[in-house]
Scaffold this active site. Structure first.
Site, mmCIF file in Angstrom:
data_model
loop_
_atom_site.group_PDB
_atom_site.id
_atom_site.type_symbol
_atom_site.label_atom_id
_atom_site.label_comp_id
_atom_site.label_asym_id
_atom_site.label_seq_id
_atom_site.Cartn_x
_atom_site.Cartn_y
_atom_site.Cartn_z
ATOM 1 N N ASP A 110 0.693 2.502 3.874
ATOM 2 C CA ASP A 110 -0.134 3.586 3.325
ATOM 3 C C ASP A 110 0.719 4.849 3.193
ATOM 4 O O ASP A 110 0.300 5.946 3.558
ATOM 5 C CB ASP A 110 -1.391 3.841 4.172
ATOM 6 C CG ASP A 110 -2.376 4.753 3.444
ATOM 7 O OD1 ASP A 110 -2.141 5.078 2.268
ATOM 8 O OD2 ASP A 110 -3.381 5.147 4.063
ATOM 9 N N HIS B 223 0.835 -1.212 0.000
ATOM 10 C CA HIS B 223 0.000 0.000 0.000
ATOM 11 C C HIS B 223 0.865 1.256 0.000
ATOM 12 O O HIS B 223 1.203 1.805 1.042
ATOM 13 C CB HIS B 223 -0.916 -0.021 1.233
ATOM 14 C CG HIS B 223 -2.039 0.967 1.145
ATOM 15 N ND1 HIS B 223 -3.308 0.679 1.580
ATOM 16 C CD2 HIS B 223 -2.084 2.234 0.668
ATOM 17 C CE1 HIS B 223 -4.079 1.735 1.377
ATOM 18 N NE2 HIS B 223 -3.355 2.695 0.829
ATOM 19 N N ASP C 198 -8.693 2.878 -3.718
ATOM 20 C CA ASP C 198 -8.144 3.427 -2.470
ATOM 21 C C ASP C 198 -8.047 4.951 -2.498
ATOM 22 O O ASP C 198 -7.723 5.551 -3.514
ATOM 23 C CB ASP C 198 -6.748 2.861 -2.180
ATOM 24 C CG ASP C 198 -6.221 3.414 -0.878
ATOM 25 O OD1 ASP C 198 -6.807 3.092 0.160
ATOM 26 O OD2 ASP C 198 -5.261 4.203 -0.896
ATOM 27 N N HIS D 51 2.740 14.087 0.652
ATOM 28 C CA HIS D 51 2.169 15.294 0.049
ATOM 29 C C HIS D 51 3.269 16.347 0.003
ATOM 30 O O HIS D 51 4.223 16.297 0.797
ATOM 31 C CB HIS D 51 0.998 15.807 0.878
ATOM 32 C CG HIS D 51 -0.176 14.872 0.887
ATOM 33 N ND1 HIS D 51 -1.039 14.740 -0.181
ATOM 34 C CD2 HIS D 51 -0.618 14.002 1.831
ATOM 35 C CE1 HIS D 51 -1.961 13.833 0.112
ATOM 36 N NE2 HIS D 51 -1.726 13.361 1.321
ATOM 37 N N GLY E 166 -2.831 11.966 5.134
ATOM 38 C CA GLY E 166 -1.745 11.063 4.739
ATOM 39 C C GLY E 166 -0.381 11.658 5.010
ATOM 40 O O GLY E 166 -0.218 12.871 5.124
ATOM 41 N N HIS F 19 -10.912 0.441 0.413
ATOM 42 C CA HIS F 19 -10.773 1.547 1.364
ATOM 43 C C HIS F 19 -12.162 1.684 1.982
ATOM 44 O O HIS F 19 -13.056 2.269 1.380
ATOM 45 C CB HIS F 19 -10.355 2.829 0.638
ATOM 46 C CG HIS F 19 -10.277 4.031 1.526
ATOM 47 N ND1 HIS F 19 -9.151 4.793 1.640
ATOM 48 C CD2 HIS F 19 -11.189 4.605 2.362
ATOM 49 C CE1 HIS F 19 -9.356 5.783 2.504
ATOM 50 N NE2 HIS F 19 -10.604 5.680 2.953
ATOM 51 N N ASN G 210 -4.672 6.225 -7.269
ATOM 52 C CA ASN G 210 -5.299 7.565 -7.161
ATOM 53 C C ASN G 210 -4.329 8.671 -7.574
ATOM 54 O O ASN G 210 -3.944 9.532 -6.795
ATOM 55 C CB ASN G 210 -5.878 7.806 -5.767
ATOM 56 C CG ASN G 210 -4.842 7.729 -4.648
ATOM 57 O OD1 ASN G 210 -3.783 7.142 -4.816
ATOM 58 N ND2 ASN G 210 -5.146 8.318 -3.510
ATOM 59 N N ARG H 54 2.378 8.390 -6.542
ATOM 60 C CA ARG H 54 1.912 9.691 -7.090
ATOM 61 C C ARG H 54 2.223 9.913 -8.563
ATOM 62 O O ARG H 54 1.977 10.992 -9.074
ATOM 63 C CB ARG H 54 2.486 10.868 -6.283
ATOM 64 C CG ARG H 54 2.250 10.794 -4.778
ATOM 65 C CD ARG H 54 0.803 10.795 -4.392
ATOM 66 N NE ARG H 54 0.611 11.100 -2.979
ATOM 67 C CZ ARG H 54 -0.502 10.809 -2.311
ATOM 68 N NH1 ARG H 54 -1.504 10.194 -2.924
ATOM 69 N NH2 ARG H 54 -0.630 11.121 -1.047
ATOM 70 N N HIS I 4 1.604 5.094 -2.107
ATOM 71 C CA HIS I 4 1.194 6.099 -3.089
ATOM 72 C C HIS I 4 2.456 6.684 -3.709
ATOM 73 O O HIS I 4 3.176 7.445 -3.060
ATOM 74 C CB HIS I 4 0.352 7.186 -2.419
ATOM 75 C CG HIS I 4 -0.950 6.648 -1.879
ATOM 76 N ND1 HIS I 4 -2.091 6.536 -2.642
ATOM 77 C CD2 HIS I 4 -1.263 6.137 -0.660
ATOM 78 C CE1 HIS I 4 -3.062 6.003 -1.909
ATOM 79 N NE2 HIS I 4 -2.583 5.740 -0.704
HETATM 80 O O1 DOR Z 1 -4.608 9.358 4.471
HETATM 81 C C1 DOR Z 1 -4.736 8.888 3.345
HETATM 82 N N1 DOR Z 1 -4.101 9.412 2.280
HETATM 83 N N2 DOR Z 1 -5.538 7.846 3.174
HETATM 84 C C2 DOR Z 1 -5.831 7.367 1.957
HETATM 85 O O2 DOR Z 1 -6.548 6.410 1.865
HETATM 86 C C3 DOR Z 1 -5.342 8.067 0.746
HETATM 87 C C4 DOR Z 1 -4.070 8.735 1.032
HETATM 88 C C5 DOR Z 1 -3.615 9.639 -0.070
HETATM 89 O O3 DOR Z 1 -3.719 9.258 -1.244
HETATM 90 O O4 DOR Z 1 -3.105 10.728 0.222
#
Ligand code: DOR
Length: 429
Positions: free
Chosen positions: A305, A60, A152, A309, A324, A179, A94, A64, A62
């Site tokens: 997860d 899991h 998700d 950002h 996140g 999710h 995503n 990006r 991201h």
């Molecule tokens: O906190 C989160 N951020 N939970 C998620 O399921 C998505 C993730 C994100 O993509 O930033």
């Protein structure tokens, strides 16, 4: 090319192996495991006092890419993975655009070959644009290499679509990763609903929103006899629903994050936006249930997860911040400090949940040290004290609720196909 890892405590849950021995790596593959191995003209790595385990598999992450490279990209995300001891990561869809077509799956796999320093697997979207209206190109994405299917980041509340998605994905032997948070119930909530949210005057995300969604998911998986995986379980109700479903023989698996296992909603009292995550950090009764569920096998795997950002996106008022934070570089330290050094879990159990179990859920050749397998390996110093310093992270996501915390235990080397990608804490490729 040969490398001999000498004298480490080798832990391989896939073979129920846990003893001090040597590993010989030849041409990127594990060629021998045994005591007092020697080979002429071979590079030797002295692993005495260290743990050698199958490289961690994070199901899991991201990454990006495409489209959100200010937050992370394949190069920075896989460096963070290597730094954390992960040799395989699966990335969530995503992105911008959403990974909902075969061409995007192939594109990420292609980019990962060029830019990635650990193995990258792709998870395709369940619905087109993650809009919850029409199914994505599930079959084509799986045939192009997607290992699982998920929306998700958001919950797919449309029961009809979720049911069809489960049936279709299962035909290919792959899981749908859910999710699970009922969208209408969580509404605009920014943290766990409870005493702390009431005190802070923040809108809460009730745990029952997760319970309802997990219950729905399980009912549909049971009805359709499909493979279901519940992402980032955080509520005690969800743990119990999964436990009961497993007893009935439902094909459900689950994961939990290091932060949900070790932090509570008390952390939000700092108003630090690094504590904002979906699903939210919950109260201690939920955390206790997660630990129990991970111990008894209700929850199969630990997954980060990892959700980086850009700094300025998180450097805002709590309510406005995106949920996140970056998890790859702190996961092992947090788990060893909170679960191993407290005597709650053995190292064997932790390796099983961070390597072997996630590889098995995704159906990939990883998470073990069998002869002939690619030498994807993590070398761990379980007693190393270190201070988290997010300014030195490889990930672009510099927010973490663990910043400045002293952790005990760290990956000190990571090998992918027999090559060091991280050594002495530094990415080296
Ligand atoms: O906190 C989160 N951020 N939970 C998620 O399921 C998505 C993730 C994100 O993509 O930033």
């Amino acid at each position: 090319m040969k490398l001999l890892l000498k004298g480490g405590n080798i832990i391989d849950p896939a073979q129920n192996f846990n003893q001090i021995a040597d590993i010989l790596i030849e041409n990127g593959l594990i060629s021998q495991i045994g005591e007092n191995l020697s080979a002429a003209g071979v590079e030797v790595f002295d692993a005495r006092g260290l743990v050698i385990a199958p490289g961690f598999v994070d199901m899991h992450v991201h990454l990006r890419e495409p489209g959100l490279e200010a937050k992370e990209d394949i190069a920075s995300g896989t460096k963070a993975a290597a730094a954390g001891g992960f040799t395989t990561i699966a990335c969530m869809p995503n992105t911008k655009p959403t990974v909902d077509q075969a061409i995007l799956v192939s594109g990420i796999l292609h980019r990962a070959q060029a830019e990635g320093i650990v193995n990258v697997k792709v998870i395709g979207a369940l619905s087109k644009g993650q809009q919850g209206k029409e199914l994505a190109e599930i079959g084509d994405m799986i045939l192009s290499g997607a290992v699982a299917i998920s929306d998700d980041g958001s919950s797919l509340d449309n029961n009809r679509l979720f049911k069809t998605g489960l049936e279709y994905t299962s035909m290919f032997g792959c899981p749908v990763i859910s999710h699970a948070e009922d969208e209408l119930l969580v509404d605009e909530g920014v943290m766990h609903e409870g005493a702390v949210s009431a005190m802070l005057g923040m809108k809460g995300r009730p745990s029952v929103a997760e319970d309802i969604a997990v219950n729905r998911d399980i009912m549909l998986a049971e009805y359709t006899n499909s493979f279901l995986h519940i992402a980032h379980v955080s509520s005690k109700g969800a743990v119990e629903l999964i436990r009961q479903a497993k007893k009935r023989g439902v094909k459900v698996t689950a994961e939990v994050t290091p932060h949900h296992l070790t932090l509570t909603d008390e952390a939000v009292k700092t108003f630090n936006t690094a504590t904002k995550v979906n699903p939210p950090l919950r109260s201690s009764d939920h955390v206790a249930a997660l630990l129990e569920g991970l111990k008894d096998g209700t929850i199969d795997a630990i997954a980060t997860d990892h959700a980086p950002h850009a700094f300025e996106e998180k450097d805002v008022e709590f309510k406005q911040a995106p949920p996140g934070f970056a998890g790859l570089e702190t996961a092992l330290g947090v788990v060893l400090t909170g679960l191993y050094h407290t005597g709650k879990f053995t190292l064997f159990e932790i390796v099983q949940r961070m390597s072997t179990a996630p590889a098995s859920i995704l159906g990939i050749e990883a998470g073990g040290l069998k002869i002939g397998m690619p030498a994807d390996i993590v070398i761990i110093d379980t007693d190393l004290d270190w201070t988290v310093d997010s300014t030195t992270f490889y990930t672009k996501g510099k927010h973490t609720p663990f910043d400045k915390k002293i952790l005990k235990g760290k990956a000190i080397a990571t090998l992918v196909s027999g090559k060091f990608v991280m050594r002495e804490g530094k990415v080296c490729i």
